[in-house]
Write an enzyme that holds these catalytic residues in place. Sequence first.
Site, PDB file in Angstrom:
ATOM      1  N   PRO A 128       0.815  -1.225   0.000  1.00 29.62           N
ATOM      2  CA  PRO A 128       0.000   0.000   0.000  1.00 29.62           C
ATOM      3  C   PRO A 128       0.847   1.275   0.000  1.00 29.62           C
ATOM      4  O   PRO A 128       0.479   2.254  -0.651  1.00 29.62           O
ATOM      5  CB  PRO A 128      -0.834  -0.139   1.281  1.00 29.62           C
ATOM      6  N   TRP A 156      -2.246  -5.011  -5.143  1.00 27.41           N
ATOM      7  CA  TRP A 156      -2.227  -5.005  -6.617  1.00 27.41           C
ATOM      8  C   TRP A 156      -1.499  -6.220  -7.193  1.00 27.41           C
ATOM      9  O   TRP A 156      -0.664  -6.072  -8.096  1.00 27.41           O
ATOM     10  CB  TRP A 156      -1.593  -3.702  -7.147  1.00 27.41           C
ATOM     11  N   THR A 158      -1.353  -9.107  -9.479  1.00 29.50           N
ATOM     12  CA  THR A 158      -1.992  -9.713 -10.655  1.00 29.50           C
ATOM     13  C   THR A 158      -1.964 -11.230 -10.513  1.00 29.50           C
ATOM     14  O   THR A 158      -0.926 -11.799 -10.157  1.00 29.50           O
ATOM     15  CB  THR A 158      -1.252  -9.293 -11.940  1.00 29.50           C
ATOM     16  N   ASP A 240      12.821  -6.199 -15.644  1.00 25.04           N
ATOM     17  CA  ASP A 240      13.353  -5.876 -16.982  1.00 25.04           C
ATOM     18  C   ASP A 240      12.671  -6.745 -18.034  1.00 25.04           C
ATOM     19  O   ASP A 240      12.274  -6.272 -19.102  1.00 25.04           O
ATOM     20  CB  ASP A 240      14.868  -6.101 -17.039  1.00 25.04           C
ATOM     21  N   GLY A 242       9.815  -8.429 -17.523  1.00 22.65           N
ATOM     22  CA  GLY A 242       8.382  -8.169 -17.446  1.00 22.65           C
ATOM     23  C   GLY A 242       7.997  -6.982 -18.324  1.00 22.65           C
ATOM     24  O   GLY A 242       6.941  -6.995 -18.969  1.00 22.65           O
ATOM     25  N   GLY A 339     -16.198   7.393 -33.800  1.00 25.89           N
ATOM     26  CA  GLY A 339     -17.246   8.321 -33.372  1.00 25.89           C
ATOM     27  C   GLY A 339     -18.104   7.694 -32.277  1.00 25.89           C
ATOM     28  O   GLY A 339     -17.578   7.053 -31.358  1.00 25.89           O
ATOM     29  N   GLU A 363       4.018  -2.469 -13.756  1.00 22.33           N
ATOM     30  CA  GLU A 363       5.421  -2.813 -14.054  1.00 22.33           C
ATOM     31  C   GLU A 363       6.277  -1.561 -14.277  1.00 22.33           C
ATOM     32  O   GLU A 363       7.195  -1.553 -15.090  1.00 22.33           O
ATOM     33  CB  GLU A 363       5.508  -3.819 -15.192  1.00 22.33           C
ATOM     34  N   THR A 365       5.485   2.869 -13.869  1.00 20.27           N
ATOM     35  CA  THR A 365       4.750   3.890 -14.612  1.00 20.27           C
ATOM     36  C   THR A 365       5.637   4.479 -15.724  1.00 20.27           C
ATOM     37  O   THR A 365       6.857   4.288 -15.732  1.00 20.27           O
ATOM     38  CB  THR A 365       4.362   5.042 -13.672  1.00 20.27           C
ATOM     39  N   SER A 366       5.013   5.248 -16.604  1.00 18.79           N
ATOM     40  CA  SER A 366       5.810   5.917 -17.651  1.00 18.79           C
ATOM     41  C   SER A 366       6.871   6.822 -17.021  1.00 18.79           C
ATOM     42  O   SER A 366       7.977   6.966 -17.559  1.00 18.79           O
ATOM     43  CB  SER A 366       4.893   6.726 -18.567  1.00 18.79           C
TER      44      SER A 366
HETATM   45  N1  CAA Z   1      18.730  -4.830 -12.709  1.00 16.84           N
HETATM   46  C1  CAA Z   1      19.595  -5.174 -11.729  1.00 16.84           C
HETATM   47  N2  CAA Z   1      19.854  -4.396 -10.640  1.00 16.84           N
HETATM   48  C2  CAA Z   1      19.199  -3.232 -10.573  1.00 16.84           C
HETATM   49  C3  CAA Z   1      18.285  -2.794 -11.556  1.00 16.84           C
HETATM   50  C4  CAA Z   1      18.069  -3.650 -12.672  1.00 16.84           C
HETATM   51  N3  CAA Z   1      17.221  -3.307 -13.658  1.00 16.84           N
HETATM   52  N4  CAA Z   1      17.792  -1.595 -11.205  1.00 16.84           N
HETATM   53  C5  CAA Z   1      18.359  -1.257 -10.036  1.00 16.84           C
HETATM   54  N5  CAA Z   1      19.227  -2.255  -9.654  1.00 16.84           N
HETATM   55  C6  CAA Z   1      20.076  -2.288  -8.472  1.00 16.84           C
HETATM   56  C7  CAA Z   1      21.025  -1.086  -8.490  1.00 16.84           C
HETATM   57  O1  CAA Z   1      22.197  -1.402  -9.195  1.00 16.84           O
HETATM   58  C8  CAA Z   1      21.294  -0.834  -7.014  1.00 16.84           C
HETATM   59  O2  CAA Z   1      22.293  -1.750  -6.586  1.00 16.84           O
HETATM   60  P1  CAA Z   1      23.442  -1.292  -5.513  1.00 16.84           P
HETATM   61  O3  CAA Z   1      22.767  -1.077  -4.221  1.00 16.84           O
HETATM   62  O4  CAA Z   1      24.394  -2.450  -5.516  1.00 16.84           O
HETATM   63  O5  CAA Z   1      24.041  -0.033  -6.053  1.00 16.84           O
HETATM   64  C9  CAA Z   1      19.985  -1.247  -6.352  1.00 16.84           C
HETATM   65  O6  CAA Z   1      19.289  -2.097  -7.293  1.00 16.84           O
HETATM   66  C10 CAA Z   1      19.102  -0.073  -6.024  1.00 16.84           C
HETATM   67  O7  CAA Z   1      18.871   0.598  -7.237  1.00 16.84           O
HETATM   68  P2  CAA Z   1      18.373   2.104  -7.294  1.00 16.84           P
HETATM   69  O8  CAA Z   1      19.250   2.947  -6.419  1.00 16.84           O
HETATM   70  O9  CAA Z   1      18.245   2.467  -8.738  1.00 16.84           O
HETATM   71  O10 CAA Z   1      16.931   1.999  -6.591  1.00 16.84           O
HETATM   72  P3  CAA Z   1      15.804   3.070  -6.421  1.00 16.84           P
HETATM   73  O11 CAA Z   1      15.225   2.939  -5.060  1.00 16.84           O
HETATM   74  O12 CAA Z   1      16.279   4.412  -6.892  1.00 16.84           O
HETATM   75  O13 CAA Z   1      14.619   2.522  -7.410  1.00 16.84           O
HETATM   76  C11 CAA Z   1      13.396   2.353  -9.419  1.00 16.84           C
HETATM   77  C12 CAA Z   1      14.761   2.366  -8.731  1.00 16.84           C
HETATM   78  C13 CAA Z   1      13.728   2.224 -10.898  1.00 16.84           C
HETATM   79  C14 CAA Z   1      12.585   3.598  -9.169  1.00 16.84           C
HETATM   80  C15 CAA Z   1      12.577   1.091  -8.944  1.00 16.84           C
HETATM   81  O14 CAA Z   1      12.136   1.253  -7.602  1.00 16.84           O
HETATM   82  C16 CAA Z   1      11.396   0.787  -9.815  1.00 16.84           C
HETATM   83  O15 CAA Z   1      11.540   0.174 -10.871  1.00 16.84           O
HETATM   84  N6  CAA Z   1      10.168   1.162  -9.387  1.00 16.84           N
HETATM   85  C17 CAA Z   1       8.957   0.751 -10.040  1.00 16.84           C
HETATM   86  C18 CAA Z   1       8.428  -0.510  -9.417  1.00 16.84           C
HETATM   87  C19 CAA Z   1       7.604  -1.327 -10.363  1.00 16.84           C
HETATM   88  O16 CAA Z   1       7.856  -1.430 -11.543  1.00 16.84           O
HETATM   89  N7  CAA Z   1       6.613  -1.998  -9.803  1.00 16.84           N
HETATM   90  C20 CAA Z   1       5.822  -2.883 -10.551  1.00 16.84           C
HETATM   91  C21 CAA Z   1       5.158  -3.852  -9.648  1.00 16.84           C
HETATM   92  S1  CAA Z   1       4.910  -5.441 -10.372  1.00 16.84           S
HETATM   93  C22 CAA Z   1       3.577  -5.319 -11.391  1.00 16.84           C
HETATM   94  O17 CAA Z   1       3.130  -4.254 -11.720  1.00 16.84           O
HETATM   95  C23 CAA Z   1       3.106  -6.617 -11.926  1.00 16.84           C
HETATM   96  C24 CAA Z   1       1.759  -6.581 -12.479  1.00 16.84           C
HETATM   97  O18 CAA Z   1       0.788  -6.257 -11.831  1.00 16.84           O
HETATM   98  C25 CAA Z   1       1.543  -6.985 -13.857  1.00 16.84           C
END
Ligand code: CAA
Length: 382
Positions: A128, A156, A158, A240, A242, A339, A363, A365-366
Amino acid sequence: MDFDLNDEQRMIRDLARDFAAGEIAPIAAEIDETGAFPYATVKKMGEIGLLGLTASQAYGGVGADMVCYVLAMQEISRVCASHGVIMSVQNSLVNYGLEKFGTDDQRQRILTPLASGQAIGAYSLTEPQSGSDAANMRTTAVRDGADYVINGRKSWVTSGPVADYVVVFVTTNPKGDHRDTMAIVVESDRPGFARGKTEPKLGIRASATCELVFEDCRVPAANRLGDEGTGFKFAMTILDKGRIGIASQALGIAQAAYEASVAYAKERHAFGKAIAEHQAIQFMLADMATRIHAARLLTLRAALKADRGERFTAEASMAKLYASETANFVTDKAVQVHGGMGYSKELPVERYYRDARITEIYEGTSEIQRLVIARHVLGSAA
Ligand code: CAA
């Protein structure tokens, strides 16, 4: 990059197209209306391999590449985006994570029934208070002998209402950060595991989405994926892939709306000629076609990089960002081309419009995709 399809890619695309036309199309409007989960067709998708498309054959999967997956996802989503997201979650969020990070025991015990379509899986990251800020999770796992005891609430999810196995992301220290997180698989028949409220949704209404509640839910440590401390990185790595799945889902929705628009524009007359002969409509169709083509190239590019074993984080985010915005653009224009009929439940166009909306939200947001891409552009991504 070479996008000529090989025999296997064409075969899997055609299999998915025929299945969608024969089995899903007849029920797509009805399950959108009722919101009923399509158990029978999901079971059949499992039987023909669509729920284990990219998993290894050794674990009950088809062993197909990511390009096959993109093509099949588009065909299924072109007919029904609800079936599309069920397929995407199972393949890229659940099976992939289990195969990449699981032990051989976990792959035999958990991945095999999922990839062979005998079980349904879910991926549970969001809470939440933590959507985009996914590292801020509060569901805890406390080690107790050979088990972990899990407490907390996820949202949320799925396929949550129907899942047999859930990959759950938890923290071992709620005051810590992403380095305190881990992934663990919870079987849905474990005491202390409960499904909370089901979400009533705008679109993808036949996919099931709910909260999950953990109250002293005891899970063997043998279900933990990897080590403690790796959960957030696993979650991101899995997302990635997904995001390629959701880009493909968005493309399928856009393609359906575009095809419906071209057909309607040729058949509907106004001011003495088919509306397709009016430049106002032609320009809309041209923009729709161009954006779909560009989104498809971006999505295939991300899939090809994944198949080559290269890092594809930025490419997956670009594909997801562009394809989901394209789906929203195209479905909006499709309503306009149609339309009044675009606004009517007599045609599927209004369903495409509603289904497209979520692709810019789940997965990542934009805005999150732009953040990921910007970090790569600026060289600040790890
Ligand atoms: N692959 C591997 N490692 C990764 C990575 C990736 N793509 N992205 C980040 N990391 C690692 C980083 O290297 C970092 O490692 P270190 O601590 O060793 O340096 C660590 O993860 C933390 O990374 P960030 O500092 O970049 O983390 P952040 O807190 O700034 O968050 C973010 C990054 C991109 C905002 C991430 O939180 C994010 O993707 N948020 C969106 C969440 C999301 O997509 N949720 C979807 C839910 S699932 C869903 O929707 C399913 C469904 O219903 C269909």
